[in-house]
Design a protein around this motif. Structure first.
Motif, PDB file in Angstrom:
ATOM      1  N   LEU A  98       0.845  -1.193   0.000  1.00 34.31           N
ATOM      2  CA  LEU A  98       0.000   0.000   0.000  1.00 34.31           C
ATOM      3  C   LEU A  98       0.880   1.242   0.000  1.00 34.31           C
ATOM      4  CD1 LEU A  98      -2.614  -1.044   2.707  1.00 34.31           C
ATOM      5  CD2 LEU A  98      -2.954  -0.949   0.233  1.00 34.31           C
ATOM      6  N   ASP A  99       2.108   1.065   0.419  1.00 33.15           N
ATOM      7  CA  ASP A  99       3.033   2.180   0.559  1.00 33.15           C
ATOM      8  C   ASP A  99       4.389   1.695   0.045  1.00 33.15           C
ATOM      9  OD1 ASP A  99       3.735   4.709   1.212  1.00 33.15           O
ATOM     10  OD2 ASP A  99       3.386   4.511   3.382  1.00 33.15           O
ATOM     11  N   ASP A 106       2.998   0.980 -10.708  1.00 30.27           N
ATOM     12  CA  ASP A 106       1.675   1.029 -10.079  1.00 30.27           C
ATOM     13  C   ASP A 106       0.784  -0.159 -10.422  1.00 30.27           C
ATOM     14  OD1 ASP A 106       2.092   3.246  -8.673  1.00 30.27           O
ATOM     15  OD2 ASP A 106       0.679   4.541  -9.765  1.00 30.27           O
ATOM     16  N   ASN A 107       0.762  -0.491 -11.715  1.00 30.75           N
ATOM     17  CA  ASN A 107      -0.129  -1.566 -12.136  1.00 30.75           C
ATOM     18  C   ASN A 107       0.309  -2.911 -11.583  1.00 30.75           C
ATOM     19  OD1 ASN A 107      -1.964  -0.016 -13.480  1.00 30.75           O
ATOM     20  ND2 ASN A 107      -0.947  -0.223 -15.472  1.00 30.75           N
ATOM     21  N   ALA A 154      -0.703  -3.034  -8.034  1.00 28.46           N
ATOM     22  CA  ALA A 154      -2.141  -3.296  -7.910  1.00 28.46           C
ATOM     23  C   ALA A 154      -2.398  -4.791  -8.063  1.00 28.46           C
ATOM     24  CB  ALA A 154      -2.912  -2.500  -8.960  1.00 28.46           C
ATOM     25  N   ARG A 190      -1.333  -6.555  -4.880  1.00 31.60           N
ATOM     26  CA  ARG A 190      -2.326  -6.334  -3.818  1.00 31.60           C
ATOM     27  C   ARG A 190      -3.559  -7.190  -4.044  1.00 31.60           C
ATOM     28  NH1 ARG A 190      -0.778  -0.701  -4.328  1.00 31.60           N
ATOM     29  NH2 ARG A 190      -2.509  -0.308  -5.748  1.00 31.60           N
ATOM     30  N   ASN A 191      -3.889  -7.343  -5.315  1.00 30.67           N
ATOM     31  CA  ASN A 191      -5.088  -8.098  -5.659  1.00 30.67           C
ATOM     32  C   ASN A 191      -4.911  -9.603  -5.465  1.00 30.67           C
ATOM     33  OD1 ASN A 191      -6.860  -9.163  -8.445  1.00 30.67           O
ATOM     34  ND2 ASN A 191      -7.844  -8.059  -6.770  1.00 30.67           N
ATOM     35  N   PRO A 225     -12.589  -7.945  -4.752  1.00 31.90           N
ATOM     36  CA  PRO A 225     -11.259  -8.275  -5.277  1.00 31.90           C
ATOM     37  C   PRO A 225     -11.347  -9.149  -6.527  1.00 31.90           C
ATOM     38  CG  PRO A 225     -11.333  -8.624  -2.906  1.00 31.90           C
ATOM     39  CD  PRO A 225     -12.740  -8.362  -3.347  1.00 31.90           C
ATOM     40  N   VAL A 268     -13.748  -9.004  -8.725  1.00 35.49           N
ATOM     41  CA  VAL A 268     -14.135  -8.123  -9.826  1.00 35.49           C
ATOM     42  C   VAL A 268     -12.874  -7.555 -10.475  1.00 35.49           C
ATOM     43  CG1 VAL A 268     -15.273  -5.957 -10.443  1.00 35.49           C
ATOM     44  CG2 VAL A 268     -16.363  -7.507  -8.811  1.00 35.49           C
ATOM     45  N   TYR A 269     -11.964  -7.042  -9.621  1.00 36.03           N
ATOM     46  CA  TYR A 269     -10.738  -6.452 -10.173  1.00 36.03           C
ATOM     47  C   TYR A 269      -9.813  -7.517 -10.735  1.00 36.03           C
ATOM     48  CZ  TYR A 269     -12.262  -2.003  -8.345  1.00 36.03           C
ATOM     49  OH  TYR A 269     -12.977  -0.865  -8.114  1.00 36.03           O
ATOM     50  N   ALA A 293      -6.650  -0.710  -2.351  1.00 30.86           N
ATOM     51  CA  ALA A 293      -6.018  -1.653  -1.434  1.00 30.86           C
ATOM     52  C   ALA A 293      -6.319  -3.094  -1.820  1.00 30.86           C
ATOM     53  CB  ALA A 293      -6.487  -1.389  -0.008  1.00 30.86           C
ATOM     54  N   ILE A 294      -7.474  -3.330  -2.421  1.00 30.31           N
ATOM     55  CA  ILE A 294      -7.784  -4.709  -2.776  1.00 30.31           C
ATOM     56  C   ILE A 294      -7.508  -5.004  -4.242  1.00 30.31           C
ATOM     57  CG2 ILE A 294      -9.467  -4.997  -0.941  1.00 30.31           C
ATOM     58  CD1 ILE A 294     -11.601  -4.608  -3.081  1.00 30.31           C
ATOM     59  N   GLY A 295      -6.826  -4.068  -4.919  1.00 33.73           N
ATOM     60  CA  GLY A 295      -6.317  -4.435  -6.237  1.00 33.73           C
ATOM     61  C   GLY A 295      -6.820  -3.645  -7.420  1.00 33.73           C
ATOM     62  N   PRO A 336      -2.754   4.812  -2.496  1.00 36.53           N
ATOM     63  CA  PRO A 336      -3.708   3.995  -1.734  1.00 36.53           C
ATOM     64  C   PRO A 336      -3.685   4.274  -0.232  1.00 36.53           C
ATOM     65  CG  PRO A 336      -2.118   2.599  -2.919  1.00 36.53           C
ATOM     66  CD  PRO A 336      -1.894   4.009  -3.369  1.00 36.53           C
TER      67      PRO A 336
END
Ligand SMILES: Nc1ncnc2c1ncn2[C@@H]1O[C@H](COP(=O)(O)OP(=O)(O)O)[C@@H](O)[C@H]1O
Ligand SMILES: [Mg+2]
Lengths: 233, 408
Positions: free
Chosen positions: A57-58, A77-78, A81, A84-85, A110, A112-113, B321-323, B401
């Motif tokens: 997140l950081d 970034d991608n 992401a 994280r997902n 999650p 969905v993404y 946070a969740i993607g 985020p």
């Protein structure tokens, strides 16, 4: 044992106008797969900062972070992401659920993404909610759930993409002792099923669930002990 | 993440904030509505005017004191100060002009009542005093009986030819030919009946009586300017005829060389083009007003989207946070802005086309859908949505985020 996280010389500096604040001064450690680690330390010692970096997140000011063999510090970034997902399930002290969506939709998000189809998504999310004992609360919105139930939804959401790592930053901080114990039991259960778990807490009672305890003080690791397994003594 | 998912998500968000969404989109509705309504009404009117004008015979033009379409306000002084076109001038023009085929003088009075026995019409009848060629220049054909003769003009006879509506009102069962009729309380004998002519601009063309111009002058005096209608023998010498009539009339009316004509000449074509240039001003005006309205609406959308991004900072943090990728967040907010403006646009277009056409129907014009303006409307709404949605969406997407999650 197989290494999941490898952190080396992580520094996190906040520039506050004229002042510089080192939330993490120099932190290095390794965590293996299927470990259950508690990070402890007084308030303001840098626990959340560390968790947010582990959870992607950081980003650290300097240092390297290898997750599952991949160098996270080099990612854009991608890619972050995506990590994280897929790789990380984060459980927050304040739950961080979408207020206007019901439990099922929160858990579904999650997926969905991740681009999973609607039917499959709902099935997986329902299973995840069932596994935290909320099969009869799927259509409830967060404000129609108790604190413990909300945290269960958050845990179901963290589990749903089958991540390598579950991070929980003071997951019981907003719960009463009994509910907190239930949540901890849930996490212990997940660990016994093979999930790697890192939990931040400043309560000894909570930390005793973990085999390994990393203590942080003023942005530095003060102590790192692993309890021997019962049979090993 | 599929665009369909994002679309559903945006719809859901808008649904949970209905009142705000409706208020925001009403700006777009008003902007689009105003332009579409005006354009629809103008197109309807224009097509009505063009078909209505063909009532003037072909290759025909009119000479009158006042212009047909007067943009500079009602009867401005320049036209009022012109000398009237008199009977004598008209007769002289008929003698001296060389290239025309038919020429008729006209003296109109409207709002009159016609009577026969116990029957009477409404006070919306027109009497026209004229000369024998009128039936050709104005394309009215006599069905029964005959038109005016030269002799009846000379003798200022009490005879008339009437339109079908007059026949239906005053002679429902009998044959009017040879019967007495009261036109504005004066006795006439009906000598002919016209074929029906229909309507133009919602006004009947069959509620008229035609009498010798000399009789008309006798009754109503000479204080009004006459019209002259002229027909050229063919399309080829139409302009020659216009020139010839113009120059002869200039001499007759004593216009000095180099001075402007002190009369107007107009034809179907010139009328259509002046109507068009008149509606053009309307279109530019409406376009400008709508542009301003859309701009204001766009700023409204941007404002609401910025508020929405701020309010939903936490939500953005959770999603990230969740993607969620930055592009997912960007699309989500952009789609929201576009939906707002599109829904507004579609409502505006529907209302605009409906009310434009209602106005058109009220003015007896035909129903039209200005496809070009509908497309322009939709495209400009999308543009408004994108232009004013991009910045808030970008602002949302580039949030870090952890900062977004910490936002209180
Ligand atoms: N965004 C920030 N900007 C400036 N300072 C911060 C920020 N986040 C945390 N800090 C500071 O870093 C230190 C460590 O914070 P944190 O990791 O949240 O501590 P905790 O161990 O209580 O979770 C604290 O002194 C805190 O004030
Ligand atoms: Mg903390």
């Amino acid at each position: 044992m197989e290494s999941l996280i490898k952190i080396e010389n992580i520094v996190k500096r906040y520039d506050m106008g004229a002042e510089e604040l080192y939330a993490l001064k120099n932190v290095s450690f390794e965590i293996n797969k299927n470990e259950y680690v508690a990070i402890m330390g007084p308030s303001g010692s840098g626990k959340s900062t560390l968790m947010n970096i582990i959870g992607c997140l950081d980003t650290p000011t300097s240092g390297t972070y290898i997750l599952n063999g991949k160098d996270v510090s080099e990612m854009d970034d991608n890619e972050l992401a995506h990590i994280r997902n897929k790789e990380i399930g984060f459980v927050f002290q304040t739950f961080n659920l979408l207020a206007r969506s019901n439990a099922l939709h929160n858990v579904e998000l999650p997926l969905v993404y991740a681009g999973i189809s609607k039917n499959e998504r709902i099935k997986i999310a329902e299973d995840a909610l069932a596994s935290v004992g909320l099969e009869d609360r799927m259509k409830h919105k967060p404000n129609e759930l108790s604190g413990g139930q909300r945290q269960r939804v958050a845990i179901a959401r963290a589990l749903v993409n089958n991540p390598s790592l579950i991070l929980a930053d003071e997951p019981t901080g907003n719960l009463d002792t009994k509910t907190g114990e239930e949540i901890m039991a849930l996490l212990a259960d997940l660990n016994s099923k093979g999930n790697t778990i890192i939990i931040v807490t400043h309560e000894k009672d909570i930390a005793k669930h973990a085999r390994r305890i990393i203590k942080i003080r003023d942005g530095l690791i003060a102590d790192d002990t692993t309890k021997p397994l019962k049979g090993e003594i | 993440m599929l665009i369909i998912e994002i679309f559903k998500l945006s719809l859901n968000t808008l649904r949970t904030n209905k009142l705000r969404a409706i208020l925001t989109l009403s700006g777009i509705v008003i902007g689009v509505f105003s332009i579409i309504a005006i354009m629809t009404a103008l197109s309807a009117l224009q097509s009505g005017i063009e078909s209505g004008l063909s009532q003037l015979g072909s290759n025909t033009f009119q000479v009158q004191k006042f212009p047909a379409v007067n943009i500079g306000g009602p009867m401005n002084a320049k036209y009022r100060n012109r000398p009237d076109i008199t009977y004598e001038q008209g007769v002289k023009l008929m003698e001296k002009a060389t290239t025309y085929k038919y020429m008729a003088l006209e003296y109109w009075k409207s709002g009159k009542v016609f009577k026969h026995g116990q029957f009477a019409t409404n006070p919306n009848m027109g009497i026209c005093g004229t000369t024998p060629d009128w039936t050709y220049t104005n394309d009215y054909y006599v069905k029964d009986g005959r038109f005016l003769s030269e002799k009846e003009i000379q003798s200022s006879a009490d005879v008339c030819i009437i339109g079908l509506e007059v026949v239906e009102k005053l002679f429902p069962k009998s044959n009017p030919i040879g019967k007495k009729i009261l036109l504005d309380n004066r006795d006439f004998i009906v000598i002919g009946v016209f074929e029906p002519k229909g309507e133009s601009f919602g006004q009947s063309l069959d509620n008229i009586a035609i009498v010798p111009i000399t009789k008309m002058l006798e009754i109503y005096g000479r204080r009004e300017s006459l019209n002259i209608s002229v027909q050229a023998s063919s399309k080829d010498n139409y302009f020659e005829t216009v020139e010839n009539v113009t120059s002869v009339l200039r001499v007759i009316r004593g216009v000095r060389p180099g001075d402007e004509n002190n009369f107007e000449i107009y034809s179907n074509e010139s009328l259509i083009s002046s109507v068009n240039s008149f509606t053009q001003y309307f279109k530019y005006g409406a376009g400008f007003i709508s542009f301003i309205a859309l701009l204001a609406a766009g700023i409204g959308i941007m404002n609401i989207m910025l508020v929405s991004v701020t309010e939903r900072t936490k939500e953005i943090g959770i999603r990230k946070a969740i993607g969620a990728r930055s592009s997912n967040i960007l699309t989500q907010f952009l789609v929201e802005a576009i939906i707002l403006s599109q829904v507004g646009g579609v409502i505006g277009i529907i209302l605009g086309v409906l009310s434009g056409n209602l106005l058109g129907i009220y003015l007896q014009a035909s129903v039209v859908i200005p496809v070009d303006w509908v497309i322009i409307g939709l495209v400009s709404c999308t543009m408004v949505g994108i232009i004013f949605g991009v910045y808030p969406a970008y602002k949302a997407a580039k949030l870090n985020p952890i900062d977004a999650l910490r936002y209180e």
